[in-house]
Design a protein around this motif. Structure first.
Motif, PDB file in Angstrom:
ATOM      1  N   ASP A 145      11.428   2.335  -7.850  1.00 47.21           N
ATOM      2  CA  ASP A 145      10.519   3.540  -7.590  1.00 47.21           C
ATOM      3  C   ASP A 145      11.444   5.007  -7.686  1.00 47.21           C
ATOM      4  OD1 ASP A 145       8.737   5.399  -7.107  1.00 47.21           O
ATOM      5  OD2 ASP A 145       7.697   4.107  -5.256  1.00 47.21           O
ATOM      6  N   PRO A 146      11.276   5.588  -8.594  1.00 46.96           N
ATOM      7  CA  PRO A 146      12.196   6.991  -8.621  1.00 46.96           C
ATOM      8  C   PRO A 146      11.607   7.748  -7.346  1.00 46.96           C
ATOM      9  CG  PRO A 146      11.021   6.806 -10.553  1.00 46.96           C
ATOM     10  CD  PRO A 146      10.714   5.374  -9.900  1.00 46.96           C
ATOM     11  N   ALA A 147      10.461   7.621  -7.215  1.00 48.22           N
ATOM     12  CA  ALA A 147       9.775   8.588  -6.122  1.00 48.22           C
ATOM     13  C   ALA A 147       9.996   8.427  -4.664  1.00 48.22           C
ATOM     14  CB  ALA A 147       8.246   8.737  -6.239  1.00 48.22           C
ATOM     15  N   LYS A 148      10.824   7.274  -4.398  1.00 48.15           N
ATOM     16  CA  LYS A 148      11.072   7.015  -3.187  1.00 48.15           C
ATOM     17  C   LYS A 148      12.278   7.994  -2.642  1.00 48.15           C
ATOM     18  CE  LYS A 148      11.248   2.738  -1.685  1.00 48.15           C
ATOM     19  NZ  LYS A 148      11.451   1.328  -1.289  1.00 48.15           N
ATOM     20  N   LEU A 171      17.263  13.338  -8.400  1.00 44.05           N
ATOM     21  CA  LEU A 171      17.008  13.414  -7.349  1.00 44.05           C
ATOM     22  C   LEU A 171      15.681  14.269  -7.350  1.00 44.05           C
ATOM     23  CD1 LEU A 171      20.389  14.541  -5.745  1.00 44.05           C
ATOM     24  CD2 LEU A 171      19.109  12.496  -5.253  1.00 44.05           C
ATOM     25  N   LYS A 172      15.380  15.119  -8.492  1.00 43.64           N
ATOM     26  CA  LYS A 172      14.150  15.746  -8.642  1.00 43.64           C
ATOM     27  C   LYS A 172      12.948  14.934  -8.510  1.00 43.64           C
ATOM     28  CE  LYS A 172      16.456  19.668 -11.420  1.00 43.64           C
ATOM     29  NZ  LYS A 172      16.646  20.200 -12.766  1.00 43.64           N
ATOM     30  N   HIS A 173      13.107  13.785  -8.766  1.00 45.95           N
ATOM     31  CA  HIS A 173      11.994  12.859  -8.808  1.00 45.95           C
ATOM     32  C   HIS A 173      11.559  12.099  -7.398  1.00 45.95           C
ATOM     33  CE1 HIS A 173      12.381  13.134 -12.905  1.00 45.95           C
ATOM     34  NE2 HIS A 173      11.204  12.488 -13.134  1.00 45.95           N
ATOM     35  N   SER A 174      12.486  12.413  -6.465  1.00 48.05           N
ATOM     36  CA  SER A 174      12.615  11.795  -5.216  1.00 48.05           C
ATOM     37  C   SER A 174      11.534  12.548  -4.373  1.00 48.05           C
ATOM     38  CB  SER A 174      14.012  11.348  -4.565  1.00 48.05           C
ATOM     39  OG  SER A 174      14.835  10.563  -5.402  1.00 48.05           O
ATOM     40  N   SER A 175      10.833  11.716  -3.421  1.00 48.56           N
ATOM     41  CA  SER A 175       9.892  12.433  -2.526  1.00 48.56           C
ATOM     42  C   SER A 175      10.821  13.066  -1.446  1.00 48.56           C
ATOM     43  CB  SER A 175       9.094  11.288  -1.935  1.00 48.56           C
ATOM     44  OG  SER A 175       9.904  10.434  -1.149  1.00 48.56           O
ATOM     45  N   THR A 176      11.989  12.404  -1.013  1.00 47.21           N
ATOM     46  CA  THR A 176      12.778  13.341   0.133  1.00 47.21           C
ATOM     47  C   THR A 176      14.147  12.964  -0.394  1.00 47.21           C
ATOM     48  OG1 THR A 176      11.133  12.685   1.660  1.00 47.21           O
ATOM     49  CG2 THR A 176      13.132  13.420   2.527  1.00 47.21           C
TER      50      THR A 176
END
Length: 271
Positions: A145-148, A171-176
């Motif tokens: 999950d790239p958003a994690k 990193l641009k896709h990560s939530s944090t």
């Protein structure tokens, strides 16, 4: 990130790499290139003419073709763009060659023809000698999950800086994003960049981050980083890969080497 190179090899981690590759392709709208290197049989002691090795080559080719048929049949059912390349040569040479025109190289934590107990020399060779970041997949990952959240290991070194820059598109896709420094270890030299500089660089690219200091308490820094990543439910760790000129066969510095032995989540390496 538009082009991802996936190493195909019939090891216990092939399903993990396939799942991660498919999830990344969908999330990043990326093209997948599956590179399968058919290993040349090793000439055994006493086989001076190479007859035994020559007899083994068709068997290796047949096994490789069967694996290709199985995976290609599955890929035909997936909604991603992909192509397949098969080579017969040295694995690290072929991966480095094809990596030159890919944004990321996805490999397993167990390298071909190497003990599963040792960290992958293949991953180290690609990270240190190659020009593209390397993602090392765990043996049993079910998805990616790239958003994690993402945890970036920071010690102010050039390797850490390069790894940070190389992972920007992810990193641009990560939530944090956590920029994590282990304190109490043998850290970077005084010339090393402080974490605030890394945070400022990310900010200029539209990425906010949380700078965290992780007390070592006499534990190995790799254990501290892994614990921090898991407690924050990170989807992957970004790490600078360290080479030693005098002992290059070791491939890694202590932290990288320890984390590669059995990573619970993907590692993104750059040198």
């Amino acid at each position: 990130m538009q082009s991802i190179l996936v190493h195909v090899y019939n090891d216990p981690g092939i399903e993990s790499r396939l799942q991660i590759a498919l999830d990344m392709a969908r999330a990043y709208d990326a093209h997948l290139t599956f590179l399968q290197v058919v290993l040349r049989p090793v000439i055994l002691p006493g086989d001076y003419s190479g007859i035994v090795a020559a007899q083994m080559m068709p068997v290796a080719q047949e096994q490789a073709d069967e694996l290709r048929r199985v995976i290609e049949a599955r890929l035909e059912e997936e909604d991603v763009r992909w192509n397949w390349v098969q080579e017969a040569d040295m694995t690290d040479d072929m991966l480095m060659s094809h990596a030159a025109l890919n944004d990321l190289v996805l490999v397993g934590c167990a390298a071909p023809q190497q003990s599963s107990d040792a960290p992958s020399r293949l991953a180290g060779t690609l990270a240190i000698r190659g020009r593209s970041p390397v993602m090392v997949a765990p043996l049993h990952a079910k998805s990616f999950d790239p958003a994690k959240p993402a945890l970036v290991a920071w010690n102010g070194s050039r390797e850490a800086s390069h790894a940070l820059r190389a992972s920007l598109s992810m990193l641009k896709h990560s939530s944090t994003v956590y920029l994590a420094t282990v304190v109490g270890e043998e850290g970077p030299s005084r010339e090393g960049l402080p974490a605030i500089d890394g945070a400022a660089y990310l900010s200029r690219h539209g990425i906010s981050c949380e700078v965290v200091e992780l007390p070592c308490h006499a534990r190995h820094p790799a254990e501290v980083l892994l614990e921090a990543a898991m407690s924050r439910e990170a989807g992957y760790i970004v790490l600078g890969a360290y080479g030693h000129a005098r002992l290059f066969e070791m491939i890694f510095g202590g932290v990288t080497r320890r984390m590669l032995k059995d990573p619970p989540i993907p590692l993104v390496l750059a040198h």
